[in-house]
Write an enzyme that holds these catalytic residues in place. Structure first.
Site: not given
Length: 583
Positions: A304-307
């Site tokens: 998810g948004s950790t990328m």
């Protein structure tokens, strides 16, 4: 005259020899001597080793010098796995039968009671076949129990020394350390990985004895090879803290599982790796096999948004944007190839920092589509998302990242915000460690003090500093539950929808937080994953960020890392509020 004639006949008489008796006796003598000669020839020529073997059985003895399995300790010498002496009870059925051992009913009843078995079943286990010479009755008994069994003095019932593995840390380090089987052979975790090093070879001495049992000749003397102790990079203090927080979070948020990884970003040492729920390696009876899985390395998920920090870094690396650039995300949605990409609302114009703070899908999509496809995909591969981390741990996944040639623009857009690939918590931690150490991808290790490895440079140092500053603003103005009192912390939340068994996405989520600290001089990278939270809270900022904060705070204190100056923290916060992204 008659008398004299008779006397002469008697003088001339010679007794007749009974010929057949002579030959019988002679034949018997020859037969006996022939048998003796044949037997001697048989023993000397055809089977010359028979008598030698018989003599060896009476005079030749071999004694062994047993070695215990090496210990596993943490970086401070705290024991995580040790061997303790135990006893095995076994039976020689032939000796039991030949000495009428079954008649000692009271002693057999006492033996059955101490072994917690039925006396008839116990005797049935030994059996009545005199050809059998060895039957296990019980293993890994305490020395006190074994001494009691010895005092029963049942013919054919014996004990012998063995060792049993004991894990002082219990469930805290169970998934990482693993365990051994009843024969003291590693079958899971580090016990399996380093089984050869932990296991020495037993020494032995072969000698010949006389009738009084005295050694008269030593034929062979082999020294035992001592096992190695394994010193881990794990800090048991941090390990205990991380496990406590993960266990509490899994229970509090009604999650199916949780994992946490703590890394030293400069050496690649794993300081902690925990999973919940765990198990007690000292008593695994009734534990489901799936509980043994080290989820931090075996399970993978869409991050998810950790990328999104990687998408920003890729755009900075290729030069399609600048740290102070502004991206227009209006009207908050767009269509790509007939598919919709959107934010939760229209954020309008956003700085690069605000894209991370707001976690804007529109912002990262526009950045990703400005970068050539091959460069974008290449950067994801360079981060190691299709390879293991180098630990050598059994069962470690290399993740899932397709290397196909054809990617649609929509797939590249979703990749920019963490969908379309799957990675493990450990892989995610290595990526954030690379941001913290100036752009080097390190090979990770579970052993203390690895040989120096500069690693592979995968990111520009100046760009990583810029993004670190942005991640600090994410914590200050977005994921505030990840803050750590007295320290500058940077990180990013992630909330990924899990794929359903039949394809597509279901209703289950994974809450993630990944970050580094202290930003002024990064030392530690931590990733927290809460899998399938069952309550009303499921976002990474709500379920994973608080756990990250507690683990990070304790880790920094345990490692004696000095707090940042309060004035410095305030200064950095004000600079980013004014839009100054020069980290």
């Amino acid at each position: 005259m008659t008398v004299n004639k008779s006397k002469n006949n008697q003088d001339n008489y010679k007794p007749a020899t009974i010929t057949w008796r002579f030959y019988i006796v002679l034949g018997l003598i020859c037969f006996v001597y022939s048998g003796i000669m044949a037997r001697a020839a048989f023993l000397q020529v055809i089977e010359p080793d028979t008598l030698k073997n018989q003599g060896d059985k009476r005079t030749l003895r071999t004694t062994s010098n047993d070695t215990h399995r090496g210990a596993i300790v943490d970086r401070n010498g705290i024991e995580l796995a040790v061997s303790v002496p135990v006893q095995t009870v076994y039976a020689d059925p032939k000796v039991v039968i030949n000495n009428d051992g079954y008649k000692l009913k009271r002693r057999w009843k006492a033996l059955a009671d101490v072994l917690n078995e039925d006396v008839n079943e116990l005797q049935g286990k030994v059996g009545t076949n005199p050809k059998r010479r060895f039957v296990y009755l019980a293993r890994q008994l305490s020395p006190a129990t074994a001494n009691y069994i010895k005092e029963l003095k049942i013919p054919g019932i014996y004990t012998r020394k063995e060792s049993k593995r004991f894990y002082p840390a219990g469930e805290i380090s169970a998934h990482l350390v693993g365990f051994t089987n009843v024969d003291d052979k590693g079958i899971e975790g580090l016990e399996l990985l380093y089984n050869d090093r932990l296991t020495g070879t037993d020494g032995s001495q072969t000698y010949r004895k006389d009738a009084k049992g005295r050694k008269i000749e030593i034929l062979n003397d082999e020294d035992a090879t001592k096992p190695e102790d394994i010193e881990l990079s794990i800090d048991q203090r941090i390990q205990s803290l991380a496990y406590r927080e993960i266990k509490a979070a899994v229970k509090s948020f009604k999650a199916t599982s949780g994992s946490a990884v703590v890394l030293d970003i400069h050496t690649g040492e794993i300081l902690a790796m925990v999973n919940g729920p765990s198990f007690n390696p000292n008593n695994r009876r009734g534990v489901a096999p799936h509980r043994f899985r080290n989820r931090a390395i075996t399970d993978f998920f869409e991050p998810g948004s950790t990328m999104k920090p990687l998408t920003v870094l890729t755009a900075l690396e290729f030069g399609v944007t600048e740290p102070d650039a502004v991206i227009n995300t209006s009207p908050g949605w767009m269509r790509i190839g007939g598919r919709r990409v959107s934010d939760t609302r229209n954020y309008g114009e956003l700085s690069i920092t605000d894209i991370l703070i707001k976690s804007s899908n529109m912002g990262t999509t526009k950045l990703a589509l400005d970068v050539p496809k091959d460069f974008l995909l290449g950067k994801f591969f360079e981060m190691g998302f299709s390879e293991d981390t180098g630990t050598g741990l059994n069962g470690e996944t290399s993740g899932m990242l397709s290397d196909r040639n054809r990617w649609s623009k929509f797939e590249l857009a979703t990749l920019s915000w963490g969908y379309g690939l799957a990675i493990s918590p450990l892989q995610l931690a290595r990526f954030y460690a690379a941001i913290g150490n100036g752009g080097y991808k390190k090979y990770l290790t579970v052993l203390k003090d690895p040989a120096f490895d500069e690693g592979e440079r995968v990111l520009d140092e100046q760009n990583t500093k810029q993004v670190l500053g942005m991640l600090e603003q994410v914590v200050l103005h977005g994921a505030t539950k990840a803050k750590v009192e007295g320290y500058r912390v940077g990180g990013k939340t992630g909330t990924a929808i899990k794929t359903a068994a039949g394809g597509g996405y279901g209703n289950e989520y994974v809450g993630i937080f990944a970050g580094v600290a202290p930003i002024s001089d990064p030392k530690i990278a931590i990733v927290v994953v809460i899998n399938e939270p069952g309550g009303d809270l499921y976002h990474g900022g709500d379920v994973a960020a608080p756990v990250f904060s507690k683990i990070m705070a304790g880790s920094l204190q345990y490692l004696n890392i000095a707090p940042d100056d309060e004035a410095q923290i305030s200064h950095w916060s004000k600079r980013f509020k004014k839009g100054d992204n020069d980290a």
